[in-house]
Design a protein around this motif. Sequence first.
Motif: not given
Length: 122
Positions: A32, A51, A56-58, A101-102
Amino acid sequence: VQLQAFGGGSVQAGASLRLSCAASGRTFSTYAVGWFRRAPGKDREYTAAISPGGSNTYYADSVQGRFIISRDNSKNTVYLQMNSLKPEDTGVYYCASRRLLPSQAADGYDYWGQGTQVTVSS
């Protein structure tokens, strides 16, 4: 994993910049990546994360809707597209990586790039 961030510069408010984070290592697709920034006189701040596979982005609330994080694992590169830049986005931007995992926590990352300066003037 070694990381190198580049693409910073000096722009006017409202402009766009794209940062790149180039990584070495054949297992980059299992890591990540997060972007952090440090404004003058302030603590390091989480900005965005992605990710390992890119699905998956945050984002931090401060950049949600303006910044887009993406990656191209075939090029071992993660990007941070920064749109509608504001003076408060000014700072040194760092990319960092960790297995799997991020995380929003800077101390959760194992590898860091050297940083690239972004300056946004009003």
